[in-house]
Structure formats: C-alpha cells, structure tokens
Design an enzyme around this catalytic site. Structure first.
Site, PDB file in Angstrom:
ATOM      1  N   SER A  93       0.817  -1.212   0.000  1.00 48.54           N
ATOM      2  CA  SER A  93       0.000   0.000   0.000  1.00 48.54           C
ATOM      3  C   SER A  93       0.848   1.258   0.000  1.00 48.54           C
ATOM      4  O   SER A  93       0.319   2.360   0.021  1.00 48.54           O
ATOM      5  CB  SER A  93      -0.917   0.006   1.229  1.00 48.54           C
ATOM      6  OG  SER A  93      -0.172   0.187   2.407  1.00 48.54           O
ATOM      7  N   THR A 220      -1.787   2.964   3.589  1.00 48.90           N
ATOM      8  CA  THR A 220      -0.937   4.156   3.616  1.00 48.90           C
ATOM      9  C   THR A 220      -0.089   4.035   4.860  1.00 48.90           C
ATOM     10  O   THR A 220      -0.407   3.270   5.747  1.00 48.90           O
ATOM     11  CB  THR A 220      -1.840   5.411   3.766  1.00 48.90           C
ATOM     12  OG1 THR A 220      -2.587   5.579   2.577  1.00 48.90           O
ATOM     13  CG2 THR A 220      -1.064   6.704   4.012  1.00 48.90           C
ATOM     14  N   THR A 238       1.972   6.954   0.409  1.00 45.34           N
ATOM     15  CA  THR A 238       1.019   5.919  -0.008  1.00 45.34           C
ATOM     16  C   THR A 238       1.095   5.632  -1.498  1.00 45.34           C
ATOM     17  O   THR A 238       1.548   6.485  -2.274  1.00 45.34           O
ATOM     18  CB  THR A 238      -0.422   6.375   0.316  1.00 45.34           C
ATOM     19  OG1 THR A 238      -1.315   5.294   0.122  1.00 45.34           O
ATOM     20  CG2 THR A 238      -0.869   7.531  -0.570  1.00 45.34           C
ATOM     21  N   ARG A 248      -5.797   9.877 -10.148  1.00 47.92           N
ATOM     22  CA  ARG A 248      -6.542  10.112  -8.903  1.00 47.92           C
ATOM     23  C   ARG A 248      -5.559  10.379  -7.744  1.00 47.92           C
ATOM     24  O   ARG A 248      -4.595   9.656  -7.557  1.00 47.92           O
ATOM     25  CB  ARG A 248      -7.418   8.898  -8.575  1.00 47.92           C
ATOM     26  CG  ARG A 248      -8.178   8.994  -7.236  1.00 47.92           C
ATOM     27  CD  ARG A 248      -7.441   8.354  -6.092  1.00 47.92           C
ATOM     28  NE  ARG A 248      -8.221   8.291  -4.861  1.00 47.92           N
ATOM     29  CZ  ARG A 248      -7.729   7.915  -3.678  1.00 47.92           C
ATOM     30  NH1 ARG A 248      -6.473   7.573  -3.574  1.00 47.92           N
ATOM     31  NH2 ARG A 248      -8.489   7.885  -2.613  1.00 47.92           N
ATOM     32  N   THR A 271      -5.203   7.489   7.572  1.00 50.15           N
ATOM     33  CA  THR A 271      -5.282   6.423   6.582  1.00 50.15           C
ATOM     34  C   THR A 271      -6.768   6.116   6.400  1.00 50.15           C
ATOM     35  O   THR A 271      -7.585   6.489   7.242  1.00 50.15           O
ATOM     36  CB  THR A 271      -4.555   5.139   7.045  1.00 50.15           C
ATOM     37  OG1 THR A 271      -5.123   4.704   8.291  1.00 50.15           O
ATOM     38  CG2 THR A 271      -3.077   5.360   7.255  1.00 50.15           C
ATOM     39  N   GLY A 272      -7.105   5.432   5.327  1.00 54.07           N
ATOM     40  CA  GLY A 272      -8.504   5.103   5.087  1.00 54.07           C
ATOM     41  C   GLY A 272      -9.043   5.817   3.864  1.00 54.07           C
ATOM     42  O   GLY A 272      -8.267   6.325   3.060  1.00 54.07           O
TER      43      GLY A 272
HETATM   44  N1  ASP Z   1      -6.008   7.533   2.294  1.00 54.67           N
HETATM   45  C1  ASP Z   1      -5.375   6.858   1.208  1.00 54.67           C
HETATM   46  C2  ASP Z   1      -5.975   7.318  -0.078  1.00 54.67           C
HETATM   47  O1  ASP Z   1      -7.166   7.566  -0.127  1.00 54.67           O
HETATM   48  C3  ASP Z   1      -5.545   5.397   1.269  1.00 54.67           C
HETATM   49  C4  ASP Z   1      -5.490   4.817   2.650  1.00 54.67           C
HETATM   50  O2  ASP Z   1      -4.903   5.338   3.529  1.00 54.67           O
HETATM   51  O3  ASP Z   1      -6.071   3.775   2.904  1.00 54.67           O
HETATM   52  O4  ASP Z   1      -5.274   7.378  -1.054  1.00 54.67           O
END
Ligand code: ASP
Length: 376
Positions: A93, A220, A238, A248, A271-272
């Site tokens: 990730s 991330t 990330t 994106r 994260t998320g």
């Molecule tokens: N926040 C990150 C993104 O949307 C992905 C993640 O942290 O899960 O790119």
C-alpha cells in the site's frame, strides 16, 4: 495524562527500551542518549509502521524514535522511518510494490510538514520513485511550492538526483492487478459508470476471497513524532487506493487532509478512505481542535463525527445508515499526548491498531473507535 517529564537531563536507559516489543539491539545499544527538553519523545504511526522492517532489524517507529532521541531533526527521523515501509515490497500500500492504478502503473502520493520550520511539501501521482516522502521533502526544501504532481513531479525528482525506476510493481502487485483487471474488463469495454462499480465490486470480491487484505485496498503510512524539545513533524506516504483511476489523488499528499502539522499545537495524519477525509480537510480540523485545547482523542473524534455528518450519499452508507468505510487518524499534541482513532471498532488488524514508540519500546495499541461494529 500529560507526557511531560521534569526539565532535566534524561538518560534513556537501555534496559527500559525494548520492554514491550522486543525493540532491537540497535536501540538498546544507544543507552546514553541525552534528552534535554521536558517533553517525552514519542512516535506514532499506522499499523504498518510496526509490522514492516524491509528485512532489517528496526521497524518505522523504532527507527524514527531512535533518531529523534539521538538528536536528529524530527522530520528527517520520521522520513527515515517511513522509507523502510516505502522500500519494503511486502507492504502493498506504500512505495515500491504499492498497488498500481487501473492501468497497472504505480502512482505514489506523499507529503510532509516541519512544525518548527513551518515548511511543507508534497507530491501526487508520482511515478518511478520508490521513496516519494523524500521527494516531498525536496519539494519542501528546494522549491517555492507545496505540491507538485505527475510528470512534473517526476522531472523534478530526476533533476534532484532521484533514480527513476521503469516500474514500481513487484511480481505480486502486477499479478493482483491483472487479476482485478480481468474481472472488470473481460471484453475491454464497460461504460464508465458500470466500470467503476465493477472495479469496486471486483476489489471487494478479491478481499473476500482472501487474495488481498482489506487494508491494502486502501492503505498508507502516516507517521508523526515529537522530540524532547517539543519539535513536532509528520509525514504521510502511499500508493493510494488500489487500482485507482489514473491521476486520482486522495487525501495523503494534501496538506490539511492526509497530514497537518502546526508546530505550536500538534500533528495529525490519516489512513482510510481518502475522499471522505479530503472533503472535510480533517487533519487540519484535528489540529485546530488541539489548538482549542482538546485532548488528541477528542480532537480525533471531532474529525470522525464530521466525516460521518458529511457522508450522506446512499452509495457510501451501510444498512445502518452509517459510513460504509473506515478512516483512521494518528495524533500527537504539543505536550506529547497522543491518540489513534478510527471510525469503527471492528476492522482489520491494520485498522484497529496503531503503532507507537516511546522510551519503553514500540508496540501496537488499539485505536479509539467512534462507532461500534464494522463498516459493512
Ligand atoms: N487515504 C489513502 C488514499 O485515499 C488510502 C489509505 O490510507 O487507505 O489514497
């Protein structure tokens, strides 16, 4: 509870280090590091800051903590920590071996902020550089800008002496991308709307089938730290949402979203689901709450509640009418108090724990959730 310690020289006892996690010999060996300020240093990060070592002895939070307590610049220390995760092909990730976009190309996002210097830099959709956090730092130090993206970011990195790799996929990340691609595009044609639903559904199927862990669909590392003088810094890096639309960019490289540091008040990163966090610039919101005197945990809850309030589109709601995704925040305030918070209690190991490193070593700690149950 405050993390302040008496204003006196504080000798890190090697024996105290490593109590919790089997922190490694390298840290234990540094038994005479002198801390001169009155804050207890701490490093916090997402789960992978504890689990990934890239074949070495130390994880991200241990590396950063060790460097911070040896007197290195806090941001340099944090970036050295996340570099381990960026370079580790096992973390799918972040950085090298991160999940590629829908066209099979790994595009990386990162930003960093230096609290005391009030400086920041970021890169978005950067291709070919394994350690985007170092390019984000170069943007901070060597340009008048805060964010450079795409080809421009790659040209900048090349000019700054970074090696440009042909491909940041590993065999494994390429294999999983192909698997996903075959599911959504069997005839090389789907209308864009169907294609995006098909893309999401294919990813969910792959998670269910155990081909990829849930946390690697998103995924991330955010890592924040404070030294004994109260110098606060943070970095987020990330490969973004797995198999994302080319170009994106989520929350990770956006100052105020994936990371915000105000050297006088605190640091927060996430994260998320990036879109949910980006919409409300929630790391900024967290730090503003710290400025108003809130405890990191309460500041994090404000941000999670804001995300919940802003989530009204049906496609983003579960059967309970609540967000059908998770978002985590990792927070340190100016006193060295810290928290990890998440939307849901029930989540993957990666989402329900966060990493910390203190003078007692590194460990995983359960996050404080806003909502019970899980996102489904
Ligand atoms: N926040 C990150 C993104 O949307 C992905 C993640 O942290 O899960 O790119």
């Amino acid at each position: 509870m405050t993390n302040k310690i008496d204003r006196r020289k504080f000798l890190l006892a090697g024996s105290a280090l490593g109590l919790t996690s089997g922190i490694t010999e390298n840290i234990k060996a540094k038994s005479t590091t002198v801390i001169t300020g009155n804050i207890k240093p701490v490093v916090v990060s997402s789960y992978n800051g504890y689990t990934m070592k890239n074949g070495g002895k130390l994880n991200c939070v241990e590396t950063a903590f060790k460097k911070i307590t040896q007197g290195e610049d806090v941001l340099d220390a944090l970036i050295a920590g996340v570099n381990i995760v960026e370079l580790d092909p096992l973390d799918a990730s972040v950085g090298y071996g991160g999940r590629p976009n829908a066209e099979g190309i790994v595009q990386l996002d990162s930003c960093c902020m230096h609290g005391p210097k009030k400086q920041a830099g970021g890169v978005g959709a950067l291709e070919g550089v394994k350690t985007p956090s170092l390019v984000a730092k170069a943007v901070m130090e060597s340009t008048d800008h805060h964010l450079i993206t795409g080809k421009g970011a790659q040209n900048f990195a090349q000019n700054m002496g970074f090696k440009i790799e042909d491909d940041l996929n590993t065999e494994e990340s390429r294999k999983m991308w192909l698997n996903w691609k075959r599911r959504i595009d069997p005839n090389h044609y789907l209308d864009p709307k169907k294609r995006s639903t098909a893309g999401h559904n294919a990813a969910l199927e792959m998670i269910k089938e155990g081909l990829i862990p849930e946390n690697e669909y998103y995924g991330t590392i955010n890592c924040n730290g404070i030294n004994s003088n109260g110098d606060l810094c943070g970095v987020t890096t990330t490969s973004g949402l797995a198999w994302k639309m080319p170009g994106r960019i989520g929350d990770s490289p956006i100052l105020g979203a994936g990371l915000y540091v105000d050297g006088n008040h605190g640091a927060a990163g996430s994260t998320g689901r990036g879109e949910a966090n980006l919409f409300g610039l929630c790391s900024y919101l967290v730090v503003e709450e710290l400025r108003r005197g809130k405890h990191p945990k309460d500041a994090g809850m404000t941000a999670l509640k804001r995300i919940k309030e802003n989530t009204i589109e049906l496609r983003l709601l579960n059967k309970r009418n609540l967000p059908n995704f998770n978002v985590n925040f990792y927070i340190i305030d100016k006193l060295g108090r810290y928290a990890g918070v998440a939307m849901y209690t029930k989540a993957s190991n990666e989402d329900k724990n966060y990493a910390i490193c203190t003078e007692n070593g590194s460990k995983l700690v359960p996050v404080e959730p806003l909502l019970s149950g899980n996102a489904n």
